[in-house]
Design a protein around this motif. Structure first.
Motif, PDB file in Angstrom:
ATOM      1  N   VAL A  96       0.839  -1.199   0.000  1.00 46.85           N
ATOM      2  CA  VAL A  96       0.000   0.000   0.000  1.00 46.85           C
ATOM      3  C   VAL A  96       0.871   1.246   0.000  1.00 46.85           C
ATOM      4  CG1 VAL A  96      -1.689   1.316   1.306  1.00 46.85           C
ATOM      5  CG2 VAL A  96      -1.928  -1.146   1.124  1.00 46.85           C
ATOM      6  N   SER A 131       2.290   1.725  -3.335  1.00 46.69           N
ATOM      7  CA  SER A 131       1.293   2.152  -4.309  1.00 46.69           C
ATOM      8  C   SER A 131       1.007   3.638  -4.203  1.00 46.69           C
ATOM      9  CB  SER A 131      -0.007   1.360  -4.122  1.00 46.69           C
ATOM     10  OG  SER A 131      -0.685   1.758  -2.950  1.00 46.69           O
ATOM     11  N   LEU A 132       1.116   4.196  -2.976  1.00 49.31           N
ATOM     12  CA  LEU A 132       0.889   5.628  -2.809  1.00 49.31           C
ATOM     13  C   LEU A 132       1.921   6.434  -3.576  1.00 49.31           C
ATOM     14  CD1 LEU A 132       0.031   5.708   1.002  1.00 49.31           C
ATOM     15  CD2 LEU A 132      -1.550   6.030  -0.916  1.00 49.31           C
ATOM     16  N   ASP A 145       1.481   4.656  -7.546  1.00 44.68           N
ATOM     17  CA  ASP A 145       0.110   4.526  -8.038  1.00 44.68           C
ATOM     18  C   ASP A 145      -0.130   3.148  -8.655  1.00 44.68           C
ATOM     19  OD1 ASP A 145      -2.439   5.617  -8.228  1.00 44.68           O
ATOM     20  OD2 ASP A 145      -2.148   6.187 -10.331  1.00 44.68           O
ATOM     21  N   THR A 199      -0.111  -1.222  -7.364  1.00 47.17           N
ATOM     22  CA  THR A 199       0.174  -2.278  -6.386  1.00 47.17           C
ATOM     23  C   THR A 199       0.556  -3.581  -7.080  1.00 47.17           C
ATOM     24  OG1 THR A 199      -2.144  -2.992  -6.348  1.00 47.17           O
ATOM     25  CG2 THR A 199      -1.473  -1.325  -4.717  1.00 47.17           C
ATOM     26  N   MET A 237     -11.306  -2.564  -3.594  1.00 48.68           N
ATOM     27  CA  MET A 237     -10.943  -1.176  -3.880  1.00 48.68           C
ATOM     28  C   MET A 237     -10.084  -0.604  -2.750  1.00 48.68           C
ATOM     29  SD  MET A 237     -12.323  -0.441  -6.827  1.00 48.68           S
ATOM     30  CE  MET A 237     -13.741  -0.709  -7.892  1.00 48.68           C
ATOM     31  N   GLU A 238     -10.436  -0.949  -1.527  1.00 52.06           N
ATOM     32  CA  GLU A 238      -9.657  -0.475  -0.378  1.00 52.06           C
ATOM     33  C   GLU A 238      -8.236  -1.034  -0.398  1.00 52.06           C
ATOM     34  OE1 GLU A 238     -11.954  -1.623   2.980  1.00 52.06           O
ATOM     35  OE2 GLU A 238     -13.562  -0.181   2.598  1.00 52.06           O
ATOM     36  N   LYS A 239      -8.075  -2.206  -1.007  1.00 51.85           N
ATOM     37  CA  LYS A 239      -6.740  -2.802  -1.135  1.00 51.85           C
ATOM     38  C   LYS A 239      -5.949  -2.165  -2.281  1.00 51.85           C
ATOM     39  CE  LYS A 239      -7.408  -5.968   2.074  1.00 51.85           C
ATOM     40  NZ  LYS A 239      -6.682  -5.934   3.365  1.00 51.85           N
ATOM     41  N   ARG A 240      -6.578  -1.204  -2.951  1.00 49.03           N
ATOM     42  CA  ARG A 240      -5.938  -0.455  -4.042  1.00 49.03           C
ATOM     43  C   ARG A 240      -5.492  -1.381  -5.176  1.00 49.03           C
ATOM     44  NH1 ARG A 240      -4.801   4.776  -2.945  1.00 49.03           N
ATOM     45  NH2 ARG A 240      -3.168   4.798  -4.524  1.00 49.03           N
ATOM     46  N   ASP A 295      -5.160  -2.716  -8.949  1.00 50.36           N
ATOM     47  CA  ASP A 295      -4.956  -1.966 -10.183  1.00 50.36           C
ATOM     48  C   ASP A 295      -6.052  -2.235 -11.207  1.00 50.36           C
ATOM     49  OD1 ASP A 295      -2.601  -0.943  -9.131  1.00 50.36           O
ATOM     50  OD2 ASP A 295      -1.373  -2.542  -9.973  1.00 50.36           O
ATOM     51  N   ILE A 346     -12.155   2.126 -11.740  1.00 51.89           N
ATOM     52  CA  ILE A 346     -11.029   1.211 -11.925  1.00 51.89           C
ATOM     53  C   ILE A 346     -11.257   0.414 -13.208  1.00 51.89           C
ATOM     54  CG2 ILE A 346     -12.096  -0.701 -10.653  1.00 51.89           C
ATOM     55  CD1 ILE A 346      -9.368  -1.228  -9.397  1.00 51.89           C
TER      56      ILE A 346
END
Length: 334
Positions: A50, A53-54, A57, A59, A112-115, A117, A139
């Motif tokens: 995470v 990914s921040l 962008d 994961t 979605m919370e797990k980000r 792709d 997404i």
């Protein structure tokens, strides 16, 4: 669990330097890189996906939602997708909705919370909240096997109507005219398309459709077992039964055995999907094979292309099924 700060302290560098080593975002001298990597291995430090990914962008993680991965068909499709995604550097988070349209919305929120792709979705049925949620273009999404009303996304499926037609036509070519169909849930378009193909083959051959020979059930062995029991108890029972998936066909073979009906001497049975177990049923099951590996690889590739270029035109891919003949079907002898 070790932290980046602990790695930096033990290696005698800043946390920024550790980050550059992990992410290859800046040139770091070989001796510093080697020292940092040695400490990472020693402490068994695992970078936060995470946190990365921040910054990036990405994961490199894909979400996948299926109705039920205990169904061997979905398990085999999942394997094809996972194999292709892994080769391309992506991991899969798998969720099961267990045919609950409401549950799949909840799970997609978690994904979605797990980000993630991108998302691969085999829908469990129509749900207005799901349509609204996905229509927001949050997404990249690829739909597999089942479309969702109001959702514009890449779509990959096997030709279910053609598969139903091929199955019924093969039984007709064997000389059968009393052909029943054990279909999947009537609410699912895939089920209705297979029935449409079955009926098209009957019409083409001039064989009257008998409503009492069409039963709907769920895609399980228990559902097939119950449906076959009903058909075999009819005053005029069919000489062949086309089941809309292999699990139903296998449950049906069990019901026929219990009723003292020999397969294929007294009853021909044809399934759908050609799961791996079909070759090992007793007798080995004739089936309409879906191109599961091809479907899986194509799904992963299309999703990654969509992630790289969201402006690409939407794709619709229709893959062709194939008849796989084994020993559960035989010519009609009267």
């Amino acid at each position: 669990m070790a932290t980046m700060k602990q790695v930096a302290e033990q290696a005698g560098v800043s946390t920024t330097t550790v980050s550059h080593v992990i992410n290859n975002t800046r040139v770091v001298s070989e001796d510093v890189r080697a020292r940092v990597q040695a400490v990472i291995e020693q402490l068994r430090y695992v970078p936060s996906a995470v946190a990365r990914s921040l910054k990036n962008d990405r994961t490199h993680t894909l979400g996948m939602m299926v109705p039920n991965n205990s169904n061997p068909y979905f398990a085999e499709v999942i394997r094809g997708i996972e194999d292709a995604a892994f080769k391309l550097g992506y991991n899969i988070i798998l969720c099961n909705s267990y045919d609950d349209p409401g549950k799949q919305v909840a799970y997609i929120r978690v994904l979605m919370e797990k980000r993630i792709d991108g998302l691969i979705l085999v829908s469990s049925g129509t749900d207005p909240e799901l349509s609204r949620f996905l229509a927001g273009d949050r997404i990249p999404v690829v739909l597999v096997d089942r479309e969702i009303s109001g959702v514009a996304a890449d779509f990959i499926e096997s030709d279910h109507e053609q598969g139903g037609y091929m199955g019924a036509k093969y039984l007709l070519q064997l000389g059968h005219r009393a052909i029943a169909c054990v279909a999947g849930p009537e609410k699912l378009l895939t089920s209705r398309e297979r029935v449409a193909g079955y009926r098209r083959a009957l019409d083409e051959a001039g064989v009257a459709f008998r409503p009492e020979w069409l039963l709907h059930s769920d895609f399980t062995s228990a559902g097939g077992h119950q449906a076959f029991r009903q058909l075999l108890a009819l005053p005029r029972r069919p000489s062949a039964i086309f089941a809309s998936n292999d699990l139903m066909a296998m449950g049906g073979i069990c019901a026929a055995s219990e009723a003292g009906v020999a397969i294929p001497a007294q009853l021909s049975v044809l399934g759908y999907d050609d799961i791996a177990l079909a070759a090992y049923s007793n007798p080995p099951l004739t089936s309409i094979g879906q191109p599961k590996q091809e479907m899986g690889a194509l799904t992963a590739r299309i999703l990654l292309e969509r992630m790289l270029d969201p402006g690409l035109p939407l794709r619709r891919e229709l893959l062709r099924p194939a008849l796989v003949v084994r020993k559960s079907t035989a010519p009609f002898t009267g």
